[in-house]
Motif scaffolding. Sequence first.
Motif, PDB file in Angstrom:
ATOM      1  N   ARG A 265      53.143  50.998  62.589  1.00  0.00           N
ATOM      2  CA  ARG A 265      54.480  51.534  62.724  1.00  0.00           C
ATOM      3  C   ARG A 265      55.497  50.391  62.728  1.00  0.00           C
ATOM      4  N   THR A 266      56.656  50.646  62.174  1.00  0.00           N
ATOM      5  CA  THR A 266      57.758  49.685  62.215  1.00  0.00           C
ATOM      6  C   THR A 266      59.015  50.415  62.678  1.00  0.00           C
ATOM      7  N   THR A 267      60.074  49.668  62.882  1.00  0.00           N
ATOM      8  CA  THR A 267      61.330  50.292  63.285  1.00  0.00           C
ATOM      9  C   THR A 267      61.893  51.194  62.204  1.00  0.00           C
ATOM     10  N   ASP A 268      61.488  50.943  60.939  1.00  0.00           N
ATOM     11  CA  ASP A 268      62.011  51.733  59.826  1.00  0.00           C
ATOM     12  C   ASP A 268      61.033  52.790  59.333  1.00  0.00           C
ATOM     13  N   GLY A 269      59.794  52.773  59.811  1.00  0.00           N
ATOM     14  CA  GLY A 269      58.819  53.738  59.339  1.00  0.00           C
ATOM     15  C   GLY A 269      57.405  53.216  59.457  1.00  0.00           C
ATOM     16  N   LEU A 270      56.765  52.972  58.289  1.00  0.00           N
ATOM     17  CA  LEU A 270      55.387  52.495  58.253  1.00  0.00           C
ATOM     18  C   LEU A 270      55.276  51.297  57.313  1.00  0.00           C
ATOM     19  N   GLU A 271      54.287  50.468  57.594  1.00  0.00           N
ATOM     20  CA  GLU A 271      53.976  49.337  56.719  1.00  0.00           C
ATOM     21  C   GLU A 271      52.470  49.324  56.488  1.00  0.00           C
ATOM     22  N   ALA A 272      52.068  49.180  55.229  1.00  0.00           N
ATOM     23  CA  ALA A 272      50.647  49.188  54.879  1.00  0.00           C
ATOM     24  C   ALA A 272      50.309  47.956  54.054  1.00  0.00           C
ATOM     25  N   VAL A 273      49.197  47.312  54.413  1.00  0.00           N
ATOM     26  CA  VAL A 273      48.694  46.159  53.672  1.00  0.00           C
ATOM     27  C   VAL A 273      47.234  46.410  53.338  1.00  0.00           C
ATOM     28  N   GLY A 274      46.837  46.115  52.090  1.00  0.00           N
ATOM     29  CA  GLY A 274      45.449  46.356  51.736  1.00  0.00           C
ATOM     30  C   GLY A 274      45.024  45.627  50.484  1.00  0.00           C
ATOM     31  N   GLU A 275      43.765  45.822  50.146  1.00  0.00           N
ATOM     32  CA  GLU A 275      43.218  45.228  48.938  1.00  0.00           C
ATOM     33  C   GLU A 275      42.154  46.128  48.353  1.00  0.00           C
ATOM     34  N   ILE A 276      41.918  45.947  47.063  1.00  0.00           N
ATOM     35  CA  ILE A 276      40.895  46.693  46.334  1.00  0.00           C
ATOM     36  C   ILE A 276      40.073  45.691  45.556  1.00  0.00           C
ATOM     37  N   GLY A 277      38.784  45.596  45.838  1.00  0.00           N
ATOM     38  CA  GLY A 277      37.912  44.700  45.089  1.00  0.00           C
ATOM     39  C   GLY A 277      37.659  45.233  43.692  1.00  0.00           C
ATOM     40  N   ILE A 278      37.612  44.313  42.713  1.00  0.00           N
ATOM     41  CA  ILE A 278      37.451  44.743  41.330  1.00  0.00           C
ATOM     42  C   ILE A 278      36.819  43.634  40.506  1.00  0.00           C
ATOM     43  N   GLY A 279      36.066  43.999  39.491  1.00  0.00           N
ATOM     44  CA  GLY A 279      35.488  43.031  38.558  1.00  0.00           C
ATOM     45  C   GLY A 279      36.280  43.024  37.257  1.00  0.00           C
ATOM     46  N   LEU A 280      36.601  41.829  36.768  1.00  0.00           N
ATOM     47  CA  LEU A 280      37.402  41.747  35.539  1.00  0.00           C
ATOM     48  C   LEU A 280      36.663  42.344  34.345  1.00  0.00           C
ATOM     49  N   THR A 281      35.345  42.140  34.305  1.00  0.00           N
ATOM     50  CA  THR A 281      34.597  42.685  33.169  1.00  0.00           C
ATOM     51  C   THR A 281      34.575  44.204  33.203  1.00  0.00           C
ATOM     52  N   GLU A 282      34.759  44.813  34.391  1.00  0.00           N
ATOM     53  CA  GLU A 282      34.845  46.271  34.470  1.00  0.00           C
ATOM     54  C   GLU A 282      36.061  46.791  33.721  1.00  0.00           C
ATOM     55  N   LEU A 283      37.069  45.936  33.598  1.00  0.00           N
ATOM     56  CA  LEU A 283      38.284  46.312  32.892  1.00  0.00           C
ATOM     57  C   LEU A 283      38.237  45.922  31.419  1.00  0.00           C
ATOM     58  N   GLY A 284      37.104  45.357  30.991  1.00  0.00           N
ATOM     59  CA  GLY A 284      36.980  44.927  29.606  1.00  0.00           C
ATOM     60  C   GLY A 284      37.652  43.606  29.328  1.00  0.00           C
ATOM     61  N   ILE A 285      37.904  42.811  30.397  1.00  0.00           N
ATOM     62  CA  ILE A 285      38.549  41.510  30.233  1.00  0.00           C
ATOM     63  C   ILE A 285      37.486  40.437  30.080  1.00  0.00           C
ATOM     64  N   THR A 286      37.608  39.614  29.047  1.00  0.00           N
ATOM     65  CA  THR A 286      36.690  38.505  28.846  1.00  0.00           C
ATOM     66  C   THR A 286      37.066  37.376  29.790  1.00  0.00           C
ATOM     67  N   VAL A 287      36.148  37.018  30.678  1.00  0.00           N
ATOM     68  CA  VAL A 287      36.430  35.995  31.688  1.00  0.00           C
ATOM     69  C   VAL A 287      36.327  34.611  31.062  1.00  0.00           C
ATOM     70  N   PRO A 288      37.360  33.767  31.184  1.00  0.00           N
ATOM     71  CA  PRO A 288      37.306  32.407  30.626  1.00  0.00           C
ATOM     72  C   PRO A 288      36.232  31.570  31.304  1.00  0.00           C
ATOM     73  N   THR A 289      35.354  30.977  30.512  1.00  0.00           N
ATOM     74  CA  THR A 289      34.358  30.045  31.023  1.00  0.00           C
ATOM     75  C   THR A 289      34.299  28.893  30.044  1.00  0.00           C
ATOM     76  N   GLY A 290      34.615  27.696  30.497  1.00  0.00           N
ATOM     77  CA  GLY A 290      34.630  26.550  29.593  1.00  0.00           C
ATOM     78  C   GLY A 290      34.384  25.266  30.328  1.00  0.00           C
ATOM     79  N   THR A 291      34.561  24.158  29.599  1.00  0.00           N
ATOM     80  CA  THR A 291      34.311  22.836  30.155  1.00  0.00           C
ATOM     81  C   THR A 291      35.276  22.515  31.283  1.00  0.00           C
ATOM     82  N   PHE A 292      36.545  22.921  31.126  1.00  0.00           N
ATOM     83  CA  PHE A 292      37.571  22.516  32.070  1.00  0.00           C
ATOM     84  C   PHE A 292      37.948  23.588  33.072  1.00  0.00           C
ATOM     85  N   VAL A 293      37.739  24.854  32.756  1.00  0.00           N
ATOM     86  CA  VAL A 293      38.150  25.912  33.670  1.00  0.00           C
ATOM     87  C   VAL A 293      37.208  27.105  33.561  1.00  0.00           C
TER      88      VAL A 293
END
Length: 309
Positions: A265-293
């Motif tokens: 609760r806050t003086t103005d109403g409500l405040e919510a903080v959260g997170e959602i775990g996710i895998g990049l490959t689940e979204l079809g994103i090719t994860v960068p893997t290389g010599t430097f990064v």
Amino acid sequence: MVDGEVPVPRRRDLRRPQADDLPTTTGENGVVPETDEELTPAGGPRSTVETTTTDSGSILTVETITTATGSISTVETRHVPAEHRRRWITLTLAAVVLVVVVVTGGSWVFAKVRSAPAPEPLALTTPTSAPSNDPDVPLVLDGVWQVAEGSQAGYRVGETRDQSAQVVGRTEDVSGSVTITGTDLTATTVVVQTATITTDQASRDAFFRRALDTTTYPEARFVFTGSVDVAALSTATEPVAVEVPGTLTIRDTSLEVTASIQVQRTTDGLEAVGEIGIGLTELGITVPTGTFVTVDDLGSVEFRLDLTR
């Protein structure tokens, strides 16, 4: 020659051969050949060109034309200004240094330009004491709560260059609503404009936008419909933990996920903080893997919502 007259040597003709001086060749039936080989038959005129650079930096070009009766050479000297030579030398050295750095010391370069420390995870603010936070004055939860200005959302993902680090992108371009019926959370919609998410590096932002195709899919959306008991919020003096299942849609992919949320609760109403775990490959994103990064496949969606009625 008259007796007693000193013989004068004949001056050699150094002029460039003219068309009339050179033998001509025609093909069969008097037709002039079209190919270079036919235009320069054995015994015909031939031209060679040699180019060298002198110690003073001048460019010396010697053209020699050989005919059946001899050869004639012409010399052309072109002076290269000193400032041009210095520019060539500088560019050459710079190219050599770049190649050496990339091949043998690329990781050192990335270490020197690596990002600033990542922002801390989004957290609840410390609400100011007010009667609305008094457990003896219950907060009426029922109604539709709007996602207010100042809310934030984004992502966090691990990255390894010379050492492990966290990459964080955020935006305040967040909208949506939360519906509470009585003391039950019954509906939630949160919309994020993904093209406005930024990190501390423009190159990362460009990769993120290409990966998510933010031009075609400008929004990421979390939607919940169901029933989750949040009655404890009406009299709570401490944050309340809530697990909210829902559908997360990013780009053209929808995933069933669970958002782990802390609400207070806050003086103005409500405040919510959260997170959602996710895998990049689940979204079809090719994860960068290389010599430097190298970028971790597992990341998280983070959000902090100010809710008002």
